[in-house]
Design a protein around this motif. Structure first.
Motif, PDB file in Angstrom:
ATOM      1  N   MET A 154       0.834  -1.196   0.000  1.00  0.00           N
ATOM      2  CA  MET A 154       0.000   0.000   0.000  1.00  0.00           C
ATOM      3  C   MET A 154       0.875   1.255   0.000  1.00  0.00           C
ATOM      4  O   MET A 154       0.594   2.207  -0.735  1.00  0.00           O
ATOM      5  N   PHE A 155       1.941   1.251   0.801  1.00  0.00           N
ATOM      6  CA  PHE A 155       2.812   2.427   0.853  1.00  0.00           C
ATOM      7  C   PHE A 155       3.552   2.623  -0.468  1.00  0.00           C
ATOM      8  O   PHE A 155       3.648   3.745  -0.963  1.00  0.00           O
ATOM      9  N   ARG A 156       4.043   1.549  -1.054  1.00  0.00           N
ATOM     10  CA  ARG A 156       4.702   1.663  -2.367  1.00  0.00           C
ATOM     11  C   ARG A 156       3.739   2.259  -3.385  1.00  0.00           C
ATOM     12  O   ARG A 156       4.087   3.176  -4.120  1.00  0.00           O
ATOM     13  N   ASP A 157       2.514   1.753  -3.425  1.00  0.00           N
ATOM     14  CA  ASP A 157       1.513   2.252  -4.369  1.00  0.00           C
ATOM     15  C   ASP A 157       1.166   3.713  -4.085  1.00  0.00           C
ATOM     16  O   ASP A 157       0.963   4.497  -5.014  1.00  0.00           O
ATOM     17  N   TYR A 158       1.118   4.071  -2.805  1.00  0.00           N
ATOM     18  CA  TYR A 158       0.863   5.465  -2.409  1.00  0.00           C
ATOM     19  C   TYR A 158       1.957   6.383  -2.968  1.00  0.00           C
ATOM     20  O   TYR A 158       1.664   7.436  -3.535  1.00  0.00           O
ATOM     21  N   LEU A 159       3.210   5.985  -2.811  1.00  0.00           N
ATOM     22  CA  LEU A 159       4.322   6.785  -3.333  1.00  0.00           C
ATOM     23  C   LEU A 159       4.270   6.897  -4.851  1.00  0.00           C
ATOM     24  O   LEU A 159       4.499   7.978  -5.407  1.00  0.00           O
ATOM     25  N   LYS A 160       3.967   5.806  -5.516  1.00  0.00           N
ATOM     26  CA  LYS A 160       3.879   5.828  -6.984  1.00  0.00           C
ATOM     27  C   LYS A 160       2.732   6.715  -7.449  1.00  0.00           C
ATOM     28  O   LYS A 160       2.867   7.464  -8.419  1.00  0.00           O
ATOM     29  N   GLN A 161       1.596   6.644  -6.769  1.00  0.00           N
ATOM     30  CA  GLN A 161       0.449   7.492  -7.105  1.00  0.00           C
ATOM     31  C   GLN A 161       0.796   8.963  -6.905  1.00  0.00           C
ATOM     32  O   GLN A 161       0.452   9.808  -7.725  1.00  0.00           O
ATOM     33  N   ASP A 163       3.754  10.268  -7.121  1.00  0.00           N
ATOM     34  CA  ASP A 163       4.637  10.637  -8.233  1.00  0.00           C
ATOM     35  C   ASP A 163       3.841  10.909  -9.488  1.00  0.00           C
ATOM     36  O   ASP A 163       4.102  11.863 -10.211  1.00  0.00           O
ATOM     37  N   ALA A 164       2.851  10.072  -9.768  1.00  0.00           N
ATOM     38  CA  ALA A 164       2.028  10.231 -10.971  1.00  0.00           C
ATOM     39  C   ALA A 164       1.261  11.555 -10.909  1.00  0.00           C
ATOM     40  O   ALA A 164       1.144  12.248 -11.921  1.00  0.00           O
ATOM     41  N   GLU A 165       0.752  11.907  -9.735  1.00  0.00           N
ATOM     42  CA  GLU A 165       0.019  13.159  -9.587  1.00  0.00           C
ATOM     43  C   GLU A 165       0.936  14.365  -9.753  1.00  0.00           C
ATOM     44  O   GLU A 165       0.528  15.380 -10.317  1.00  0.00           O
ATOM     45  N   THR A 169       0.532  17.449 -12.576  1.00  0.00           N
ATOM     46  CA  THR A 169       0.358  18.848 -12.196  1.00  0.00           C
ATOM     47  C   THR A 169       1.532  19.748 -12.610  1.00  0.00           C
ATOM     48  O   THR A 169       1.408  20.955 -12.537  1.00  0.00           O
ATOM     49  N   GLU A 170       2.628  19.187 -13.004  1.00  0.00           N
ATOM     50  CA  GLU A 170       3.784  20.025 -13.370  1.00  0.00           C
ATOM     51  C   GLU A 170       3.613  20.687 -14.711  1.00  0.00           C
ATOM     52  O   GLU A 170       2.908  20.305 -15.568  1.00  0.00           O
TER      53      GLU A 170
END
Length: 170
Positions: A154-161, A163-165, A169-170
């Motif tokens: 869950m934490f790995r997926d949270y970090l990847k999500q 990053d994707a966000e 937004t950049e």
């Protein structure tokens, strides 16, 4: 630790190194197993500050700032407590992120409303967290292994999500 957990821990390591961010854990029923999975990767001291084993409500309240009223009304085994544990660990250990676990690993401790095998996991930061519930009872050892593995996934997926966000937004 199984091979899959080592791969996930390595991914978490790489993501935190890239971000130059820090991590803590707040663990009740898992008793340090999540922290153990995180530090299995060499160099974890660059991003992992530590963990709080908060096996009893008193420690959740006094060290993590979990609301006594919440503990009394909903018990320690609920989504809201897991999320407060994340926020409290970030604050207490001064980290960017935290992972938390609270539940009934077994064989005892469960109730009709919250049976053995119910474990709430959460991860996030001081501003917010995501949570999920593990519900099946496979015996204490397997329950803890499942919860630990699910927490780091869950934490790995949270970090990847996250990053994707940031890319969007950049």
């Amino acid at each position: 630790m199984d091979f899959e957990s080592k791969i996930i821990s390595r991914e978490i390591s790489e993501l935190l190194w890239e971000k130059e961010k820090t991590l803590a854990t707040a663990e009740s029923c898992t008793g340090g197993r999540i922290a153990e999975a995180i530090i299995a990767v060499p160099g974890a001291s660059k991003y992992f500050k530590g963990g709080i084993i908060c096996y009893v409500d008193e420690v959740k309240e006094n060290l993590l700032g979990v609301s006594r009223q919440l503990l009394e009304e909903k018990t320690a085994v609920c989504e809201e407590v897991a999320i407060e544990m994340v926020k409290g660990a970030c604050k207490t250990l001064n980290t960017d992120y935290a992972i938390a676990a609270t539940g009934f690993a077994g064989p005892g401790g469960g109730t009709k409303e919250i049976p053995v095998g119910t474990i709430w996991l959460a991860c996030g930061n001081r501003d917010g967290a995501v949570a999920c519930k593990v519900e099946e009872d496979h015996g204490r050892d397997i329950n803890l292994a499942i919860a630990t593995n699910r927490a780091i996934q869950m934490f790995r997926d949270y970090l990847k999500q996250e990053d994707a966000e940031e890319v969007v937004t950049e």
